[in-house]
Each structure stands twice: as structure tokens, then as C-alpha cells.
Design an enzyme around this catalytic site. Structure first.
Site, PDB file in Angstrom:
ATOM      1  N   VAL A   6     -16.400 -34.212 -91.922  1.00 13.18           N
ATOM      2  CA  VAL A   6     -15.064 -34.085 -92.514  1.00 13.18           C
ATOM      3  C   VAL A   6     -14.825 -35.244 -93.476  1.00 13.18           C
ATOM      4  O   VAL A   6     -13.686 -35.551 -93.814  1.00 13.18           O
ATOM      5  CB  VAL A   6     -13.957 -34.031 -91.437  1.00 13.18           C
ATOM      6  CG1 VAL A   6     -14.036 -32.751 -90.636  1.00 13.18           C
ATOM      7  CG2 VAL A   6     -14.025 -35.249 -90.514  1.00 13.18           C
ATOM      8  N   ALA A   7     -15.905 -35.886 -93.900  1.00 15.96           N
ATOM      9  CA  ALA A   7     -15.811 -37.030 -94.803  1.00 15.96           C
ATOM     10  C   ALA A   7     -15.888 -36.549 -96.255  1.00 15.96           C
ATOM     11  O   ALA A   7     -14.918 -36.018 -96.792  1.00 15.96           O
ATOM     12  CB  ALA A   7     -16.927 -38.028 -94.478  1.00 15.96           C
ATOM     13  N   ARG A   8     -17.048 -36.702 -96.858  1.00 13.42           N
ATOM     14  CA  ARG A   8     -17.329 -36.190 -98.188  1.00 13.42           C
ATOM     15  C   ARG A   8     -18.743 -35.619 -98.169  1.00 13.42           C
ATOM     16  O   ARG A   8     -19.622 -36.129 -97.472  1.00 13.42           O
ATOM     17  CB  ARG A   8     -17.214 -37.291 -99.256  1.00 13.42           C
ATOM     18  CG  ARG A   8     -15.782 -37.729 -99.547  1.00 13.42           C
ATOM     19  CD  ARG A   8     -14.987 -36.614-100.220  1.00 13.42           C
ATOM     20  NE  ARG A   8     -13.634 -37.024-100.582  1.00 13.42           N
ATOM     21  CZ  ARG A   8     -12.572 -36.869 -99.811  1.00 13.42           C
ATOM     22  NH1 ARG A   8     -12.723 -36.335 -98.596  1.00 13.42           N
ATOM     23  NH2 ARG A   8     -11.377 -37.234-100.217  1.00 13.42           N
ATOM     24  N   ASP A  65     -16.958 -29.208 -93.320  1.00 11.30           N
ATOM     25  CA  ASP A  65     -15.721 -28.954 -94.056  1.00 11.30           C
ATOM     26  C   ASP A  65     -15.876 -29.398 -95.504  1.00 11.30           C
ATOM     27  O   ASP A  65     -15.077 -29.026 -96.356  1.00 11.30           O
ATOM     28  CB  ASP A  65     -14.548 -29.686 -93.401  1.00 11.30           C
ATOM     29  CG  ASP A  65     -13.219 -29.282 -94.005  1.00 11.30           C
ATOM     30  OD1 ASP A  65     -12.904 -28.080 -93.979  1.00 11.30           O
ATOM     31  OD2 ASP A  65     -12.494 -30.167 -94.525  1.00 11.30           O
ATOM     32  N   GLU A  90     -19.876 -29.050-104.120  1.00 10.26           N
ATOM     33  CA  GLU A  90     -18.631 -28.445-103.648  1.00 10.26           C
ATOM     34  C   GLU A  90     -17.818 -27.995-104.856  1.00 10.26           C
ATOM     35  O   GLU A  90     -17.609 -28.809-105.774  1.00 10.26           O
ATOM     36  CB  GLU A  90     -17.844 -29.464-102.827  1.00 10.26           C
ATOM     37  CG  GLU A  90     -16.622 -28.902-102.137  1.00 10.26           C
ATOM     38  CD  GLU A  90     -15.906 -29.922-101.256  1.00 10.26           C
ATOM     39  OE1 GLU A  90     -14.680 -30.086-101.428  1.00 10.26           O
ATOM     40  OE2 GLU A  90     -16.572 -30.552-100.408  1.00 10.26           O
ATOM     41  N   HIS A 150     -13.219 -27.184 -97.312  1.00  7.49           N
ATOM     42  CA  HIS A 150     -12.458 -28.433 -97.419  1.00  7.49           C
ATOM     43  C   HIS A 150     -11.026 -28.204 -96.924  1.00  7.49           C
ATOM     44  O   HIS A 150     -10.046 -28.589 -97.562  1.00  7.49           O
ATOM     45  CB  HIS A 150     -12.443 -28.942 -98.868  1.00  7.49           C
ATOM     46  CG  HIS A 150     -12.341 -30.429 -98.965  1.00  7.49           C
ATOM     47  ND1 HIS A 150     -13.044 -31.166 -99.889  1.00  7.49           N
ATOM     48  CD2 HIS A 150     -11.629 -31.323 -98.244  1.00  7.49           C
ATOM     49  CE1 HIS A 150     -12.756 -32.445 -99.756  1.00  7.49           C
ATOM     50  NE2 HIS A 150     -11.891 -32.560 -98.755  1.00  7.49           N
TER      51      HIS A 150
END
Length: 339
Positions: free
Chosen positions: A252-254, A278, A283, A302
Site C-alpha cells: 500500500v506504499a508505492r 493496491d 500504474e 490504488h
């Protein structure tokens, strides 16, 4: 007064036209998570009775209203709009991350920058917990069998007694740790300054043998860190070789914190049990990307940051900082990141 000025919404209890005086707070027009930005402006107004809160609804409105505004909040601020901000003192970024902002230009203008750190703690903490439980009890297998109308037992796991490593002990990492506490797990926290400690049972740094040893005994690896030179590509081929093959990755970071090619390779060779993503790199994830094809990969767009309470929590921070600026112009602000 110009037509553009007439179009800007303002007021404490009702909308009124902006006169020549600058508003106490200017809200820029971009919203987030599909929620109307009008909700954000209204939440700030509710917390600042007697203050003028203006909402710019068009690009022209923004250029006019920002000329004299001292306190501005929004999702982003491009350099062109910044050039028009002759009196800007504070920009309250409505995201936790500020890497997309023209930070050097803001610093040159002595503009104080704050962020939305802490706003996402509860919702992303719940997202992580849900992802972990999904893989622990293998609900994705049950859902697949339900679609096929198959009544057939399948293997599951137990979270109690597991080791969860949380990379990043900011507001999100702490929220994850709090939600894991009732489950009887061992937690390892990873942060830049491990000597500061943290809410986990053990705290280590990013470098050295301690990090590798943590990977080797991790059942669930949660990434909740910012993207920096240290964390870019942190989970690479070597990390996937070190981590227990029965481990699950939750990011859930990058996206770039994980080497995507290494992740695909680990999934194909069964070097990890699964992944909940996520965020991805690239992306948005292209339609033909192999990550879409794995049954043991959960992909959300995301979306962990979505919460109906986003604007309410953010407005608490912004309103407090407006009060601090009014009471003491040189006060340190909540969530201040620059200068």
C-alpha cells in the site's frame, strides 16, 4: 468585480461573491476519490465559523483567486498557478505525498507546505488487515469455488502466531500495527531511525543483516513506506529469494518500492504465496500485464486510500493550521513538511 470573481464560491455559512479582499482559505478545484471538492470546502467552513473559505471552480477562478490568497489547499499546485500566487504563505497539500509538487519553487518563495499525513490511517489499516485475512483464510479460493458451485474443502492458514513485518512506521504503519494487535502476531517494524522505537515488537533499519533476517522469518510483508532513494526497488530479486516462500506481500506504499519483474518471477516460481497490490509499477497497470493473470494476486486500483471520511479528517488538519497562522504567523504547523 470580474465575472470570474463572481464564479468563486465563498463564505462561512453561505456562498457569496469574492470581493477584493483575499479569502482566509482558498480551496482549489481538483477533488479526489470521486468525491466532490465542494464537500471539502464545506468541511473546512464548518470548522472555521467566521472565516472566509473560497472554492475556485474553474481554471480562471483559480488564477484570479490565488493572486491575493495567503492560505491555499488542494491536491496539486502546478508552477503556472504558483506564479500567479503573489502572496502565498501556506499550501496545504490534500495528499500525504508531496513529491508531485514544485517543492523547490515553493521553497524559493518561502511557502510553508503541509500534507495530509494521518488522514489515511484507519482506512488503509483496514485495507491491509482485510488483505492479510483474505490470504490467511484463503477467501479468494472459496470465492472461486463458489462461482463454480463446488462444495470442496481447501487448505487455509491461521494468523495467530504469524510474523508480520511492516516497512514504514508512519501513521499508516502504526494503524496497521494497532489493528493487528488482537490477533496474537509478532510484529517487526522497519524505519530509517530504529533507535526511535515504535509500536511493533521489534524495530530495525533498512540496511544490514537485520533486514534480511526479518525477511527470512516474515509471513506477511506489509509495505507502507514513502518512495525514496532507499525504498525504490527495496523488494527485488534478492529480497524474494530471501523471504519465506510461504509469505504474502501487501503493498500500500508505492509501486516502485517493488521490482515488478522480480515480483512476477517470484510468483511464477512459487517463491511467495501471494501478493495484495493496491499500487503497481507501472500504474495504471496495463491490461496485458501478467500480474492480472495470477489467481494468488489481489489487485485494487490504488483504492486503499478511499474513505468517506477523507475530507472530514483533512479539514481538521487544515482548520487547525489556519488558526495557528492567525494566532502566530511563524508557528510550526501540523503536518508541516517544508520548510
Amino acid at each position: 468585480m470580474t465575472d470570474s470573481e463572481n464564479d468563486v464560491e465563498t463564505g462561512a455559512s453561505s456562498d457569496a461573491a469574492v470581493e477584493t479582499d483575499a479569502p482566509d482559505v482558498l480551496v482549489l478545484r481538483n477533488g479526489t476519490h470521486g468525491m466532490p471538492v465542494e464537500q471539502y470546502a464545506a468541511a473546512i467552513r464548518d470548522r472555521l465559523p467566521g472565516k472566509t473559505v473560497a472554492l475556485a471552480r474553474t481554471p480562471a477562478d483559480e488564477r484570479v483567486a490565488i493572486e491575493n490568497a495567503r492560505f491555499v489547499t488542494g491536491m496539486t499546485l502546478d508552477e503556472g498557478l504558483l506564479e500567479a500566487a503573489e502572496n502565498l504563505e501556506v499550501f496545504a497539500c490534500a495528499y500525504a505525498g508531496t513529491g508531485h509538487l514544485p517543492l523547490d519553487a515553493l521553497e524559493e518563495r518561502n511557502v510553508t507546505v503541509t500534507n495530509a499525513s494521518g488522514v489515511h490511517g484507519p482506512n488503509i489499516g483496514e485495507h491491509v488487515l482485510g488483505s492479510i485475512l483474505r490470504f490467511t483464510r484463503r477467501f479468494h479460493v472459496g470465492a472461486r469455488q463458489q462461482r463454480r458451485r463446488e462444495w470442496r474443502h481447501y487448505k487455509a492458514y491461521e494468523l495467530q502466531g504469524s510474523t508480520v513485518t511492516i516497512v514504514g512506521l508512519g501513521a499508516i504503519g502504526k494503524a496497521v500495527c494497532e489493528r493487528l494487535e488482537p490477533f496474537g502476531v509478532e510484529t517487526i517494524g522497519v524505519r530509517y531511525t530504529p533507535e526511535k522505537g515504535g509500536p511493533t515488537d521489534e524495530v530495525i533499519g533498512f540496511e544490514g543483516e537485520a533486514f534480511d533476517e526479518a525477511l527470512a522469518r516474515t509471513d506477511y510483508l506489509v509495505l507502507a513506506c514513502p518512495l525514496t532513494e532507499t525504498t525504490r526497488g527495496l523488494i527485488d530479486h534478492e529480497a524474494f529469494t530471501t523471504v519465506d516462500p510461504d509469505a504474502v506481500l501487501v503493498n500500500v506504499a508505492r509501486g516502485p518500492v517493488v521490482d515488478t519483474d522480480a515480483l512476477v518471477g517470484a510468483l511464477r516460481s512459487n517463491r511467495i504465496r501471494g501478493a495484495s497490490l493496491d499500487v503497481t509499477d507501472p500504474e495504471p497497470l496495463p491490461e496485458d500485464h501478467p500480474l492480472w493473470t495470477f489467481g494468488n494476486v489481489q489487485i485494487t486500483p490504488h483504492n486503499a486510500g478511499h474513505t468517506p471520511n477523507y475530507y472530514e479528517r483533512l479539514a481538521d488538519i487544515v482548520a487547525e493550521n489556519v488558526r495557528r497562522v492567525a494566532d502566530e504567523p511563524n508557528a510550526t504547523l501540523e503536518n508541516q513538511v517544508r520548510p
